[in-house]
Design a protein around this motif. Sequence first.
Motif, mmCIF file in Angstrom:
data_model
loop_
_atom_site.group_PDB
_atom_site.id
_atom_site.type_symbol
_atom_site.label_atom_id
_atom_site.label_comp_id
_atom_site.label_asym_id
_atom_site.label_seq_id
_atom_site.Cartn_x
_atom_site.Cartn_y
_atom_site.Cartn_z
ATOM 1 N N UNK A 278 -6.598 -12.071 -4.412
ATOM 2 C CA UNK A 278 -5.359 -11.362 -3.720
ATOM 3 C C UNK A 278 -5.598 -11.602 -2.325
ATOM 4 N N UNK A 279 -4.107 -11.566 -1.516
ATOM 5 C CA UNK A 279 -4.244 -11.640 -0.263
ATOM 6 C C UNK A 279 -4.216 -9.809 0.493
ATOM 7 N N UNK A 280 -4.517 -9.842 1.575
ATOM 8 C CA UNK A 280 -4.759 -8.653 2.295
ATOM 9 C C UNK A 280 -3.177 -8.103 2.428
ATOM 10 N N UNK A 281 -2.476 -8.805 2.536
ATOM 11 C CA UNK A 281 -0.910 -8.578 2.569
ATOM 12 C C UNK A 281 -0.477 -7.774 0.735
ATOM 13 N N UNK A 282 -0.901 -8.618 0.242
ATOM 14 C CA UNK A 282 -0.828 -8.151 -1.377
ATOM 15 C C UNK A 282 -1.328 -6.778 -1.735
ATOM 16 N N UNK A 283 -2.674 -6.764 -1.102
ATOM 17 C CA UNK A 283 -3.241 -5.440 -1.365
ATOM 18 C C UNK A 283 -2.522 -4.398 -0.720
ATOM 19 N N UNK A 284 -1.908 -4.416 0.364
ATOM 20 C CA UNK A 284 -1.270 -3.146 1.097
ATOM 21 C C UNK A 284 0.064 -3.053 0.482
ATOM 22 N N UNK A 285 0.719 -4.069 -0.067
ATOM 23 C CA UNK A 285 1.805 -3.828 -0.761
ATOM 24 C C UNK A 285 1.741 -3.009 -1.917
ATOM 25 N N UNK A 286 0.528 -3.467 -2.778
ATOM 26 C CA UNK A 286 0.143 -2.762 -4.061
ATOM 27 C C UNK A 286 -0.259 -1.013 -3.777
ATOM 28 N N UNK A 287 -0.847 -0.994 -2.604
ATOM 29 C CA UNK A 287 -1.190 0.307 -2.256
ATOM 30 C C UNK A 287 -0.002 1.207 -2.070
ATOM 31 N N UNK A 288 0.991 0.427 -1.240
ATOM 32 C CA UNK A 288 2.318 1.372 -1.030
ATOM 33 C C UNK A 288 3.007 1.621 -2.312
ATOM 34 N N UNK A 289 3.286 0.699 -3.225
ATOM 35 C CA UNK A 289 3.468 1.094 -4.412
ATOM 36 C C UNK A 289 2.797 2.376 -5.230
ATOM 37 N N UNK A 290 1.582 2.241 -5.141
ATOM 38 C CA UNK A 290 0.853 3.091 -5.562
ATOM 39 C C UNK A 290 0.900 4.715 -5.211
ATOM 40 N N UNK A 291 1.048 4.614 -3.850
ATOM 41 C CA UNK A 291 1.236 5.984 -3.074
ATOM 42 C C UNK A 291 2.733 6.497 -3.585
ATOM 43 N N UNK A 292 3.558 5.498 -3.476
ATOM 44 C CA UNK A 292 5.019 6.058 -3.739
ATOM 45 C C UNK A 292 5.124 6.594 -5.141
ATOM 46 N N UNK A 293 4.469 6.049 -6.197
ATOM 47 C CA UNK A 293 4.781 6.224 -7.333
ATOM 48 C C UNK A 293 3.465 7.396 -7.899
ATOM 49 N N UNK A 294 2.602 7.697 -7.214
ATOM 50 C CA UNK A 294 1.811 8.926 -7.384
ATOM 51 C C UNK A 294 0.442 8.292 -8.269
ATOM 52 N N UNK A 295 0.310 7.095 -8.138
ATOM 53 C CA UNK A 295 -0.763 6.480 -8.996
ATOM 54 C C UNK A 295 -1.969 6.275 -8.218
ATOM 55 N N UNK A 296 -2.961 6.190 -8.903
ATOM 56 C CA UNK A 296 -4.315 6.074 -8.305
ATOM 57 C C UNK A 296 -4.508 4.551 -8.038
ATOM 58 N N UNK A 297 -5.441 4.157 -7.596
ATOM 59 C CA UNK A 297 -5.772 2.628 -7.175
ATOM 60 C C UNK A 297 -7.040 2.340 -7.933
ATOM 61 N N UNK A 298 -7.351 1.030 -8.489
ATOM 62 C CA UNK A 298 -8.306 0.534 -9.050
ATOM 63 C C UNK A 298 -8.653 -0.843 -8.380
ATOM 64 N N UNK A 299 -9.915 -1.432 -8.521
ATOM 65 C CA UNK A 299 -10.069 -2.710 -7.935
ATOM 66 C C UNK A 299 -10.879 -3.527 -8.949
#
Length: 295
Positions: free
Chosen positions: A224-245
């Motif tokens: 995954x690209x750095x941009x995809x990572x930050x997009x996914x992180x923004x979705x997680x924050x907005x939806x109240x979801x945790x993050x995995x890797x």
Amino acid sequence: MNSPIDLHAHSTASDGVLPPADLVARAAERGVRVLALTDHDTTDGLPAARRSAQLKGVTLISGVEVSVTWAGRTLHIVGLGVDAENASLQRGLTKIRLARVQRAREMARLLERAGLDGAWDNVCTLVQGDVVGRAHYARLLVLRGLAADPSEAFRRYLSRGRPGYVQAQWAGLDEVVSWVHQAGGLAVLAHPLQYRYPRAFLRRMLTAFAAAGGDALEIVTGGGTAEQTSTAAAYARRLGLAGSLGSDFHTVHSPWNDIGNIRPLPQGVVPIWERGVLLPQAAPVASADELDAPS
Ligand code: MN
Ligand code: MN
Ligand code: MN
């Protein structure tokens, strides 16, 4: 620098190329200290992985990557920290594996028409466990010289609209989240940006996942690209979801998703191991400080 935590990897129990014990050994060699084995629709690799993990000093998280159909499209839910003995989970996985065999037989019929002789018998020689998937056909197409590498095989034969593509009907989103929770695990929507679904569809899908009780998005994924990572992180924050890797490791021939070859979770995202269920297993190493430390 490899990540000491990798929560998405495949063995020969599904479509990976390394047997579970070798997978764990490779993880240990590469500095991974917490590894989740997440084979497609099976937990069969876990006992061998667990024995190897004990020898190598790796903390093994019991996982599974479950195939889901939502709004006519496929998505993957990774269950982490599941009790592999749970009856609801195993009943569900058995049903999905049967659907996989049906799909694979239909794919064989179509691929034979497209020039891949003896597709079914030959693909069966490449399957080592109970799970057959497109990656096995991709390897067969390469062996037969019909594609230069697996990604070309997917592009030319196996993706939507190509001659070997069969739309499968997997399990429902709500039922899969519920199986994972009944088995005591956390539900992670795998590699959200890798499906390449249109933005509006992706947003609806992630919202439905959160509404179904999903726990986390896989924010960092192999390749995954750095941009995809930050997009996914923004979705997680907005939806109240945790993050995995997780690397989504399948094969040693693919350096961009080798075990542990992933960047750390970005700031501002709640790591999945802080959501409780994984802590008893992951406690020895799972802290944000260690994620950032050189390994
Ligand atoms: Mn796979
Ligand atoms: Mn997947
Ligand atoms: Mn995977």
